[in-house]
Design a protein around this motif. Structure first.
Motif, PDB file in Angstrom:
ATOM      1  N   ASP A 139      12.765  13.338  -7.311  1.00  0.00           N
ATOM      2  CA  ASP A 139      11.441  13.935  -7.475  1.00  0.00           C
ATOM      3  C   ASP A 139      10.550  13.071  -8.361  1.00  0.00           C
ATOM      4  N   MET A 140      11.114  12.518  -9.436  1.00  0.00           N
ATOM      5  CA  MET A 140      10.342  11.672 -10.330  1.00  0.00           C
ATOM      6  C   MET A 140       9.827  10.431  -9.615  1.00  0.00           C
ATOM      7  N   LEU A 141      10.695   9.815  -8.813  1.00  0.00           N
ATOM      8  CA  LEU A 141      10.332   8.582  -8.122  1.00  0.00           C
ATOM      9  C   LEU A 141       9.529   8.841  -6.856  1.00  0.00           C
ATOM     10  N   GLY A 142       9.509  10.093  -6.422  1.00  0.00           N
ATOM     11  CA  GLY A 142       8.808  10.412  -5.188  1.00  0.00           C
ATOM     12  C   GLY A 142       9.626  10.120  -3.946  1.00  0.00           C
ATOM     13  N   ASP A 198       5.146   1.063   0.091  1.00  0.00           N
ATOM     14  CA  ASP A 198       4.355   2.213   0.533  1.00  0.00           C
ATOM     15  C   ASP A 198       3.430   2.707  -0.579  1.00  0.00           C
ATOM     16  N   ARG A 199       3.920   2.714  -1.842  1.00  0.00           N
ATOM     17  CA  ARG A 199       3.088   3.184  -2.964  1.00  0.00           C
ATOM     18  C   ARG A 199       1.927   2.232  -3.235  1.00  0.00           C
ATOM     19  N   ARG A 200       2.112   0.955  -2.981  1.00  0.00           N
ATOM     20  CA  ARG A 200       0.994   0.015  -3.163  1.00  0.00           C
ATOM     21  C   ARG A 200      -0.113   0.311  -2.151  1.00  0.00           C
ATOM     22  N   ARG A 201       0.284   0.749  -0.969  1.00  0.00           N
ATOM     23  CA  ARG A 201      -0.720   1.098   0.047  1.00  0.00           C
ATOM     24  C   ARG A 201      -1.306   2.479  -0.212  1.00  0.00           C
ATOM     25  N   ARG A 202      -0.424   3.406  -0.598  1.00  0.00           N
ATOM     26  CA  ARG A 202      -0.851   4.800  -0.777  1.00  0.00           C
ATOM     27  C   ARG A 202      -0.289   5.348  -2.081  1.00  0.00           C
ATOM     28  N   PRO A 203      -0.944   5.093  -3.205  1.00  0.00           N
ATOM     29  CA  PRO A 203      -0.457   5.595  -4.498  1.00  0.00           C
ATOM     30  C   PRO A 203      -0.343   7.120  -4.504  1.00  0.00           C
ATOM     31  N   ARG A 204       0.639   7.604  -5.235  1.00  0.00           N
ATOM     32  CA  ARG A 204       0.848   9.049  -5.365  1.00  0.00           C
ATOM     33  C   ARG A 204       1.022   9.380  -6.841  1.00  0.00           C
ATOM     34  N   GLU A 205       1.275  10.649  -7.111  1.00  0.00           N
ATOM     35  CA  GLU A 205       1.554  11.081  -8.484  1.00  0.00           C
ATOM     36  C   GLU A 205       3.062  11.056  -8.711  1.00  0.00           C
ATOM     37  N   ASP A 206       3.640   9.862  -8.684  1.00  0.00           N
ATOM     38  CA  ASP A 206       5.072   9.744  -8.923  1.00  0.00           C
ATOM     39  C   ASP A 206       5.349   8.526  -9.794  1.00  0.00           C
ATOM     40  N   LEU A 207       6.601   8.382 -10.211  1.00  0.00           N
ATOM     41  CA  LEU A 207       6.954   7.326 -11.162  1.00  0.00           C
ATOM     42  C   LEU A 207       6.790   5.938 -10.562  1.00  0.00           C
ATOM     43  N   LYS A 210       3.203   4.998 -10.864  1.00  0.00           N
ATOM     44  CA  LYS A 210       2.852   4.728 -12.257  1.00  0.00           C
ATOM     45  C   LYS A 210       3.410   3.391 -12.735  1.00  0.00           C
ATOM     46  N   LEU A 211       4.598   3.031 -12.254  1.00  0.00           N
ATOM     47  CA  LEU A 211       5.170   1.730 -12.616  1.00  0.00           C
ATOM     48  C   LEU A 211       4.325   0.596 -12.041  1.00  0.00           C
ATOM     49  N   ILE A 212       3.812   0.780 -10.846  1.00  0.00           N
ATOM     50  CA  ILE A 212       2.942  -0.228 -10.233  1.00  0.00           C
ATOM     51  C   ILE A 212       1.665  -0.401 -11.048  1.00  0.00           C
ATOM     52  N   GLU A 213       1.140   0.712 -11.557  1.00  0.00           N
ATOM     53  CA  GLU A 213      -0.126   0.680 -12.296  1.00  0.00           C
ATOM     54  C   GLU A 213       0.044   0.257 -13.752  1.00  0.00           C
ATOM     55  N   ALA A 214       1.257   0.338 -14.286  1.00  0.00           N
ATOM     56  CA  ALA A 214       1.477   0.062 -15.713  1.00  0.00           C
ATOM     57  C   ALA A 214       1.077  -1.362 -16.070  1.00  0.00           C
TER      58      ALA A 214
END
Length: 397
Positions: A139-142, A198-207, A210-214
């Motif tokens: 859940d944390m990692l999505g 996938d998160r780089r293409r479509r960011p979500r509210e998951d860890l 957030k690691l990508i954005e840190a």
């Protein structure tokens, strides 16, 4: 020792669990070409001096080019200054506030998992101790919960293959073990890379997002570093909590007077977990390599030597812990090092403690009597680096 724990089939290298003390705090083991460090003060000295005792030991067991790929972003293998940079970046996302907000979710999950149990006998590891932390991490990692069994297969494959490390050439069993672990890690890595992409293409509210954005001082984590941190979080993170829960139930079964005492006074639950971490340390051992000639407990260890640092033995050192074979949830002080110490203190320790506290209180609430099934023995992990169970059959009648 008191209780039946010493009679169970725990790994033979954990001889202190059977009441036998190491003859000296430091000794060389010719059979594996490494030094064992058992004493508490000696372990603290090593953990507190990363300049002399490096954590970057992977290249002693796998080719450097493979280690560079597999461990870039793995905090357990990083030394200063890279370690501080990685820890800052990861720490910006994996925060105490985030962990604290999970308490109600962990409680709901624990009840949900226990609601699925039917009958008076069940495997506590399969029913609760394993799925609870894995679901929380997913859940944390999505990550989709539907992938939970595949994640378990990869982590189990690595754990089952794990064996005693050795620096000696020609150890075919070790080579096969490392190959199997590398294969499991690679498959998990490819899976996690797809998630990060996938998160780089479509960011979500998951860890992962957030690691990508840190960012710290203009630096960000690479995809490889994020994948390897995710791999570490899934593999080491859930194993620690799984073993903490299982080991705590083992201890309560071995010491029924403690079980009765804690049930009557729930304020002892946090202390119960700390004593469990000391008494049956989930991470039994870690590794370091010397960067110079050094003396430990009067023993000269040359530069370039690998040390097997036994947290579990240090947690039984009578120089530090009075009556170390007595299991006491009110032990004070209790400077156990089950989560390590120094710059490599376990980043997930607050989450493991929270999961343990919530789950144990709910187990006490729902089961007035919880005992290891006398007709179905626990099955323990075969790796000497861990203390914990594969299976923990229990009875609740």
């Amino acid at each position: 020792m008191n209780g039946p724990i010493g009679k169970w089939d725990i790994h033979p290298m954990h001889f202190w669990l059977r009441g036998t003390r190491p003859e000296q705090p430091v000794r060389y083991d010719e059979a594996i070409g490494m030094w064992h460090v058992y004493g508490y003060p000696e372990v603290l000295e090593i953990l507190g001096d990363p300049g002399t005792f490096s954590s970057a030991v992977a290249t002693r067991f796998v080719p450097p080019e493979q280690a560079a790929v597999a461990f870039d972003g793995n905090l357990t293998q990083a030394d200063p200054p890279d370690h501080q940079k990685l820890r800052k970046l990861v720490g910006r996302t994996f925060t105490l506030k985030m962990v604290g907000e999970l308490e109600s979710r962990i409680a709901a999950l624990t009840h949900e998992l226990l609601d699925g149990i039917h009958g008076k006998r069940f495997d506590l590891a399969e029913s609760l101790a394993y799925p609870l932390p894995v679901i929380v991490i997913c859940d944390m990692l999505g990550l989709p919960r539907s992938d939970r069994e595949q994640l378990k297969e990869w982590t189990d494959q690595s754990l089952l293959a794990s064996t005693q490390l050795s620096t000696l050439a020609g150890d075919t069993a070790l080579e096969e073990s490392l190959d199997t672990q590398a294969e499991a890690a690679m498959e998990l890595g490819f899976y996690l890379l797809e998630q990060v992409t996938d998160r780089r293409r479509r960011p979500r509210e998951d860890l992962f997002s957030k690691l990508i954005e840190a960012e710290v001082d203009g630096e960000r984590l690479t995809d490889r570093q994020i994948v390897n941190f995710g791999n570490l979080l899934i593999s080491a993170g859930h194993i620690t909590t799984t073993m903490l829960l299982g080991n705590t139930v083992l201890c309560l079964d071995a010491f029924p007077d403690v079980d009765e005492r804690v049930r009557k006074d729930r304020s002892l639950v946090p202390g119960l977990l700390e004593e469990s971490l000391r008494y049956l340390s989930p991470l039994a051992a870690g590794y370091r390599v010397t960067t110079r000639d050094v003396e430990i407990a009067g023993v000269r260890v040359p530069e370039g030597e690998v040390l097997e640092v036994w947290f579990s033995a240090a947690n039984r050192d009578p120089r530090v812990f009075e009556d170390p074979d007595v299991f006491d949830p009110a032990r004070s002080p209790n400077p156990q090092i089950g989560f390590g110490r120094g710059i490599h203190f376990c980043l997930g320790a607050p989450l493991a403690r929270l999961e343990g506290r919530v789950a144990m209180n709910i187990l006490f609430d729902r089961f007035p009597a919880l005992r290891v099934d006398p007709d179905d023995r626990p099955a323990f992990l075969t790796s000497p680096e861990f203390t914990g169970v594969w299976r923990l059959p229990v009875r609740v009648d």
